[in-house]
Scaffold this active site. Structure first.
Site, PDB file in Angstrom:
ATOM      1  CE1 TYR A  16      47.198  44.985  34.777  1.00 47.08           C
ATOM      2  CE2 TYR A  16      46.980  45.672  37.037  1.00 47.08           C
ATOM      3  CZ  TYR A  16      47.095  44.740  36.196  1.00 47.08           C
ATOM      4  OH  TYR A  16      47.214  43.295  36.511  1.00 47.08           O
TER       5      TYR A  16
ATOM      6  NE  ARG B  24      32.033  37.054  32.553  1.00 52.07           N
ATOM      7  CZ  ARG B  24      33.106  37.534  31.909  1.00 52.07           C
ATOM      8  NH1 ARG B  24      34.099  37.102  31.557  1.00 52.07           N
ATOM      9  NH2 ARG B  24      33.113  39.007  31.663  1.00 52.07           N
TER      10      ARG B  24
ATOM     11  CG  HIS C 176      45.041  42.337  32.327  1.00 54.66           C
ATOM     12  ND1 HIS C 176      44.037  41.246  33.174  1.00 54.66           N
ATOM     13  CD2 HIS C 176      45.672  42.725  33.099  1.00 54.66           C
ATOM     14  CE1 HIS C 176      44.316  41.468  34.406  1.00 54.66           C
ATOM     15  NE2 HIS C 176      45.454  42.314  34.539  1.00 54.66           N
TER      16      HIS C 176
ATOM     17  CG  HIS D 106      38.755  38.818  40.268  1.00 57.89           C
ATOM     18  ND1 HIS D 106      39.535  38.787  41.301  1.00 57.89           N
ATOM     19  CD2 HIS D 106      39.367  39.321  39.272  1.00 57.89           C
ATOM     20  CE1 HIS D 106      40.769  39.490  40.789  1.00 57.89           C
ATOM     21  NE2 HIS D 106      40.623  39.892  39.727  1.00 57.89           N
ATOM     22  CG  PHE D 107      35.483  41.934  36.553  1.00 59.89           C
ATOM     23  CD1 PHE D 107      35.229  40.946  35.645  1.00 59.89           C
ATOM     24  CD2 PHE D 107      34.392  42.887  36.535  1.00 59.89           C
ATOM     25  CE1 PHE D 107      34.378  40.567  34.962  1.00 59.89           C
ATOM     26  CE2 PHE D 107      33.099  42.494  35.377  1.00 59.89           C
ATOM     27  CZ  PHE D 107      33.131  41.502  34.708  1.00 59.89           C
ATOM     28  CG  HIS D 108      31.237  43.263  39.557  1.00 52.43           C
ATOM     29  ND1 HIS D 108      31.112  42.620  38.489  1.00 52.43           N
ATOM     30  CD2 HIS D 108      30.256  44.207  39.539  1.00 52.43           C
ATOM     31  CE1 HIS D 108      30.292  42.919  37.760  1.00 52.43           C
ATOM     32  NE2 HIS D 108      29.675  44.019  38.293  1.00 52.43           N
TER      33      HIS D 108
END
Lengths: 541, 188, 268
Positions: free
Chosen positions: A220, A430, A216, A367-369
Site C-alpha cells: 500500500y 514459485r 503486506h 498477481h503481484f506483477h
C-alpha cells in the site's frame, strides 16, 4: 518549486529509474531462463542471485526512492514554499545510496542470495542487512520531513483545512513508517545479530511474523503515490474537478487502518499460527478493498464531471469525450483494466479457504506483477511524464511516443501476467530456477510460459522506451509554470477535523495492531520455540 | 490550496456529493460484509481452512528420537479408514521421496524439517503448507482420484530449490502394500 | 455550509465498527471455525480454542504419535561448535600422526580407496567418526580406530584436519565462470535434474553453496567417490540423514555415477 527542490526530486528519480531498468533486464533474463526456450547462458545460482537483486531493487529501492522524490515534490507544490531541512534530505539520500551500494555488492558477490523476503534461517552477509537498514533509515528521514512539514503548515495556518496533496503525502509517509517497523525489528534484533555471529539460532516463526507485518503494508505504500496521481493529477488532466476532497482523505487513512493489520494473510499456510488470528486478519484484508472501491467511485465521478464539461451526454456518453490521448488519462484507463483483473485475483488471494489452491504457486507472482508492475507502475510513469516539464523545464519530445510506451507497457504486462496466472493454477511452483517441461505436471505450462516470455520482452522494451522518452525531453520556450493539482468540485467544502489530521487514524491503527498482532508476536516469547541454526547461503561467511 | 469561490449552490452540491458518497460507502461496506460472510460460511461448511495446529519440536534432534526418525517415516494406516503420513523436508529433498496413500481416505500429513523453511504442495489438490523449522506442520485432506502426483517444494530454500520434487501415489485399496507398518515407495 | 453529514460521530461509528469487526471475527475464528476441523477430530471446545489461538500442543498428546525408538545419532550443537573453536590443534596434530599413513594427501601413491580428507569440514568429520564408532557407518577398518578416540581427541582432530589447506579444486569446478559445459557431469553438477528430484551437486557441496551437512568433495579420490555413490545407491551406506545422498544416488545411472566420481575425484 525552487530549483534546489527540483534537483532533490530529480536525484531520487534518476536513481530510481536507473535501478528500475536494471531490474527489468534481470527480470527478463530470469523469465527467459525458466522458459521452455532457455538462453543457454547462466546457471541456477545466478538465477537466484538475480531474483534477489530484482526483488530487492524493485521492492525496496525503486519504489522507496520514487515515493520519496514524489513526496518531496508534492510537499513543495502544495505548501507553495521551499522545502525545509534540505541538507538533511540530501544527507538521507546519500545514506540511502551507501546502503544501496552495500546491498548490491553483497548480492552480486553471492553472499546474500536470500531473496527480498530473506527468510531465515538462511543468513546473508552482514553487509546485505546493513545496506538495507541504511536504505530504510534514509527513507525515515523523508517520513520525518513530511510529517514535520505537515504539522508546520498546520501550525502556521491554524484552523484551516490542510491541502489535500499534503495530507495524502503525509498519510503515505505514515503508512511507510508503520509498515517498516516489522522488518526493522526483524533486522535489528534477529537477522543482524545472526549474521554477525552474536547469536547462532533464530526463532523462525517470530521472524516470519515480523516480516509479514511489513510485507503486506508495503504494497500500500507502493500504491498510495499512484492514488495521489489519481486524485490530484488525473481530474485536472481530464479538464474537470475532483469530485470530493474528504472522500480522498478518507480513502488514504483507511489504508492505514486496514492496510497494516493484515500481514498474517501471508502466513495462512504456516504452522506457527492458528485459525483465530489468521481469520481475523483475513477479515481485515476483505475491508482493505474498501478504500480502493471508494477511490474508484471518486475518480469515476471526477471524470464524469470532466466528460460532461466537454459535452458528454447520456449516462455513459461522457466517457468518449474524455481526452484519452493525454498521457495521464491514457495511463488511468490502462491502469483500470489491469486493476480490474488484478483486483479479481486479489479477491481470490484473500479468500480464506481458497488459499491452498494458490499459495506459493506462480499465481501469486503473476498477481503481484499485474497489480503492481501493471497498475501501479503505469501510474508512476504517468506521474513522471506529468511532472517532468515542471522539474526539468523541458517538455516531452513527443506525446505520441509517450502514448505508445504506455500502451506497450499495458499490453506487455497483460501478455506477461495472464498466462502466468494460469500456470500457477496448473501447479507451477514459485521461485524455481528452471523446469523440466517433460514432467507431466509442467508440460501443459510450457506454451503459456512462452507466451509470458513474449510479454516480458515487450515490457523490457517499453521500460527502455520510458527512459528514452524522459531523456529526449527538450528545452522549450514555454514559461516555467508549476504543475497544478486538481481542485475539488465544491471549493470550500467542509472537511471534518478527523480528516484534517491523523490522530484518530493512528490510534485506531495502533489499537488494531495490538489486537491482531499482539498475541501472534507475544506467543513467541511466552511459548518460545527451539529456534533453528542459521545457514549461510553461498558458503561460510 | 482551497480557493474561495463560494456560491449559493455550492452548499446544495456539497450536500448532494455527501449523500452520494455515503450511499456508495454503505453499499461497498455491505459488499465487504457479504464477502466476509460468504468466506466464513464456505470455510465452515466445507471444513476447508488453512492449517491451525501449533506444535513445537527441536529441529536439531528430530533424527534422534521421537516421531520423525527415519524408521518412522512413511504412511501409517490408522483405525477407521484414516492414514497418517510422516515426512521430513530438508535441503534439498523430501524423505520419503515417494509416498503412497490410499484413495478416498482421510489422510493427515505431519511434516517437519531440520534446517530451513520449505513449502510443499500437490498440484490439483488442496494439499499446501509451509514447513518451518521448530514446528510440526499438520494438514488433513482426502484424495479422490488415484494416480501419480508430483509434490514440489514451493518456497525458496537455497540454491538447489528447483531440484526439490517428490512424488506421491494415490492407490486403490487392492493395490495397497499391506504388510509394512510404514509404507513408502522410494526404496527397493 | 457546514453540514451535519460528516459529524465527529461518524468517526465514532467507524471506530466502533472496527472494534466490532475485531471481536466478531476473532470469536468466529477462535471458537466457531474450530468446531469443524479439517481432520474431523473435534476433541473439546477448550482444546479447539487453544489450538485456534495458537497455544502449542501439549507434549503429552504428542507422545502418542511418536516412535519409542531412540536412534544413536550424532547431534551437532552450539556447544560442539564452541568446543571446535577452542580445540587444541597441537593435540589434533599428534592424533593425526596415526591417520597420515593412510590419509596422506602428499603421497599420491597412497591407497586410492582412502579419501583425501584435508580441509574436511569439522562437523562432517565428527559425524563420520561418531558413525564409525557406533557402527552406523561401517568399514571394519575405521571402526576400531574411531572407537579408540576420546571425545576430546575427536574434536581436536576434526579441528586440525579442517584447518589443513584443501587441495586446489579441479580446474573445471574452480569457479562458476570457468565451468566447461562440455563435461558430461556439468549439467548434474550445476543444474541438477528436477525430474528426478536431484538438486545440483554444487548447491550443497560447493563451490556455489556449502550446506552444513554436506562435505567438500572435490579432490577426494575417484575410487573412493565411486564406492560411496555406489554404496548410497544400494543403501549399503545409510548414514546420510534423511536419505540426502541415497535419494540422489538411487536415481543416477551407473554411467552418471562413474562420470561424477571422476569429476569430483581427482584434481587436475
Amino acid at each position: 518549486m525552487t530549483a534546489a527542490d527540483k534537483r532533490l526530486v530529480l536525484a531520487h528519480w534518476w536513481l530510481s529509474f536507473a535501478l528500475f531498468v536494471c531490474a527489468l533486464f534481470l527480470g527478463f533474463w530470469q523469465f527467459w531462463f525458466r522458459s521452455p526456450i532457455p538462453p543457454g547462458f547462466g546457471t541456477p545460482t545466478q538465477y537466484y542471485i538475480s531474483v534477489t537483486a530484482h526483488g530487492t531493487i524493485i521492492a525496496f529501492a525503486f519504489t522507496t526512492l520514487f515515493a520519496m522524490g514524489f513526496g518531496y515534490a508534492v510537499t513543495a507544490l502544495t505548501t507553495g514554499a521551499a522545502l525545509r531541512w534540505r541538507t538533511g534530505a540530501w544527507q538521507a539520500f546519500a545514506l540511502a545510496c551507501i546502503g544501496l551500494a552495500l546491498l548490491l555488492v553483497a548480492i552480486v558477490s553471492g553472499r546474500a542470495t536470500v531473496l527480498y523476503t530473506f527468510y531465515p534461517p538462511l543468513v546473508a552477509s552482514f553487509a546485505f542487512y546493513l545496506g538495507l537498514t541504511l536504505l530504510v533509515v534514509g527513507s525515515w528521514f523523508w517520513v520525518a520531513h513530511t510529517i514535520a512539514s505537515f504539522y508546520a503548515w498546520k501550525g502556521a495556518h491554524r484552523g484551516q483545512t490542510t491541502p489535500l496533496g499534503l495530507f495524502m503525502v503525509t498519510a503515505t509517509a505514515m503508512l511507510w513508517l508503520w509498515a517498516s517497523i516489522g522488518a526493522a525489528l526483524e533486522l535489528l534484533f534477529q537477522l543482524i545479530p545472526l549474521s554477525l555471529g552474536w547469536t547462532d539460532r533464530i526463532d523462525v516463526g517470530l521472524a516470519r511474523t515480523l516480516f509479514s507485518w511489513t510485507l503486506h503494508a508495503i504494497v500500500y505504500f507502493w500504491l498510495l503515490p499512484a492514488y495521489i496521481a489519481l486524485y490530484l493529477i488525473v481530474p485536472e488532466e481530464a479538464g474537470g474537478r475532483l469530485y470530493s476532497d474528504p472522500m480522498g482523505r478518507l480513502a488514504f487513512v483507511l489504508f492505514l487502518v486496514f492496510g497494516v493489520p493484515v500481514g498474517l494473510h501471508h502466513l495462512f499456510m504456516d504452522p506457527e499460527h492458528g485459525t483465530a488470528f489468521k481469520f481475523v486478519q483475513g477479515v481485515f484484508t476483505v475491508f482493505v478493498s474498501l478504500p480502493t472501491l471508494l477511490t474508484v467511485f471518486s475518480i469515476c465521478a471526477s471524470l464524469e464531471i470532466a466528460g460532461r464539461l466537454r459535452g458528454g451526454r447520456g449516462s455513459l456518453g461522457w466517457v468518449t469525450t474524455l481526452p484519452w490521448g493525454r498521457p495521464a488519462m491514457l495511463a488511468t484507463g490502462l491502469a483500470a483494466i489491469m486493476l480490474g483483473l488484478g483486483g479479481l485475483g486479489g479477491l481470490i488471494n484473500m479468500s480464506y479457504a481458497l488459499n491452498s489452491a494458490v499459495h506459493n504457486t506462480a499465481w501469486i507472482t503473476a498477481h503481484f506483477h499485474l497489480i503492481f508492475a501493471g497498475t501501479v507502475v503505469i501510474l508512476y510513469f504517468a506521474i513522471a511524464y506529468h511532472l517532468w516539464p515542471t522539474l526539468t523545464g523541458r517538455s516531452l519530445h513527443s506525446v505520441r511516443s509517450v502514448r505508445v510506451q504506455l500502451v506497450t507497457w499495458c499490453v506487455g504486462m497483460l501478455l506477461l501476467t495472464l498466462p502466468w496466472h494460469v500456470t500457477g493454477i496448473m501447479g507451477q511452483p514459485r521461485r524455481m530456477a528452471f523446469f523440466d517441461y517433460t514432467d507431466a505436471v509442467l508440460a501443459p505450462t510450457a506454451w503459456l510460459t512462452t507466451l509470458s516470455l513474449l510479454g516480458g520482452t515487450l515490457v523490457l522494451i517499453s521500460g527502455l522506451h520510458f527512459l528514452w522518452n524522459l531523456s529526449l525531453a527538450r528545452s522549450s520556450e514555454m514559461q516555467q509554470v508549476d504543475v497544478r493539482f486538481a481542485r475539488p468540485a465544491v471549493s470550500n467544502a467542509h472537511v471534518p477535523s478527523a480528516l484534517n489530521g491523523f490522530a484518530l487514524w493512528n490510534w485506531l491503527t495502533a489499537a488494531a495492531m495490538v489486537a491482531v498482532y499482539g498475541w501472534p508476536i507475544a506467543q513467541f516469547f511466552i511459548y518460545p520455540s527451539f529456534g533453528a541454526a542459521g545457514i549461510s547461503v553461498g558458503g561460510p561467511p | 490550496m482551497a480557493s474561495t469561490t463560494g456560491g449559493a449552490s455550492s452548499g446544495a452540491m456539497d450536500a448532494k456529493i455527501i449523500r452520494e458518497e455515503r450511499r456508495w460507502t454503505l453499499v461497498m461496506v455491505g459488499v465487504g460484509i457479504a464477502m466476509t460472510f460468504f468466506i466464513a460460511a464456505t470455510s465452515l461448511i466445507f471444513m476447508s481452512h488453512p492449517p491451525s495446529n501449533v506444535e513445537r519440536i527441536d529441529p536439531d534432534r528430530i533424527h534422534v528420537s521421537g516421531e520423525f526418525i527415519e524408521a518412522n517415516l512413511g504412511t501409517e494406516l490408522g483405525a477407521g479408514g484414516t492414514a497418517v503420513v510422516r515426512a521430513v523436508s530438508r535441503i534439498f529433498n523430501f524423505d520419503p521421496s515417494c509416498l503412497i496413500v490410499p484413495v478416498g481416505t482421510l489422510v493427515t500429513f505431519r511434516m517437519t524439517g531440520p534446517d530451513v523453511i520449505h513449502g510443499v504442495m500437490i498440484p490439483t489438490t488442496n494439499f499446501n503448507t509451509m514447513i518451518v523449522p521448530g514446528y510440526v506442520s499438520k494438514v488433513t485432506t482426502r484424495f479422490d482420484r488415484p494416480g501419480v502426483y508430483r509434490m514440489p517444494c514451493h518456497e525458496y530454500c537455497g540454491l538447489g530449490h528447483h531440484g526439490m520434487w517428490a512424488e506421491i501415489r494415490v492407490v486403490e485399496p487392492k493395490d495397497w502394500p499391506f504388510d509394512k507398518a510404514r509404507v513408502r515407495c522410494d526404496r527397493g | 455550509m457546514t453540514t451535519a453529514a460528516h459529524p465527529v460521530s461518524l468517526a465514532r461509528v467507524f471506530a466502533w465498527s472496527v472494534l466490532a469487526m475485531l471481536v466478531i471475527s476473532f470469536v468466529f475464528g477462535a471458537a466457531v471455525l474450530p468446531l469443524r476441523p479439517t481432520d474431523g477430530q473435534f476433541r473439546s471446545w477448550w482444546d479447539a480454542i487453544c489450538r485456534a489461538v495458537g497455544v502449542p500442543l501439549d507434549e503429552r498428546t504428542q507422545a502418542r504419535r511418536t516412535s519409542s525408538a531412540v536412534v544413536n545419532a550424532f547431534v551437532w550443537s552450539a556447544e560442539t561448535e564452541r568446543r571446535i573453536r577452542r580445540a587444541n590443534l597441537q593435540n589434533g596434530r599428534d592424533v593425526f600422526e596415526s591417520c597420515s599413513p593412510c590419509h596422506n594427501s602428499q603421497n599420491r601413491a597412497a591407497d586410492p580407496n582412502v579419501p583425501n580428507i584435508d580441509g574436511m569440514s569439522a562437523r562432517v568429520m565428527l559425524k563420520q567418526l561418531y558413525d564409525y564408532a557406533t557402527g552406523i557407518r561401517g568399514t571394519e577398518l575405521m571402526q576400531p580406530i574411531a572407537q579408540g578416540l576420546t571425545e576430546q581427541d575427536a574434536i581436536d582432530l576434526a579441528a586440525f584436519i579442517a584447518a589443513l589447506p584443501r587441495q586446489d579444486l579441479p580446474a573445471s569446478i574452480n569457479t562458476t565462470s570457468s565451468t566447461d559445459p562440455g563435461n558430461p557431469s556439468y549439467r548434474l553438477v550445476y543444474f541438477g535434474d528436477p525430474r528426478r528430484g536431484i538438486a545440483p551437486c554444487a548447491s550443497c557441496h560447493g563451490p556455489d553453496g556449502v550446506v552444513p551437512d554436506a562435505p567438500p568433495i572435490h579432490g577426494l579420490s575417484s575410487e573412493y567417490a565411486q564406492k560411496q555413490l555406489d554404496d548410497f545407491a544400494k543403501g549399503e551406506r545409510s548414514n546420510d540423514l534423511y536419505s540426502a545422498m541415497r535419494a540422489i544416488s538411487r536415481q543416477l545411472t551407473a554411467n552418471e555415477r562413474s562420470d561424477l566420481a571422476r569429476y569430483f575425484g581427482e584434481p587436475r
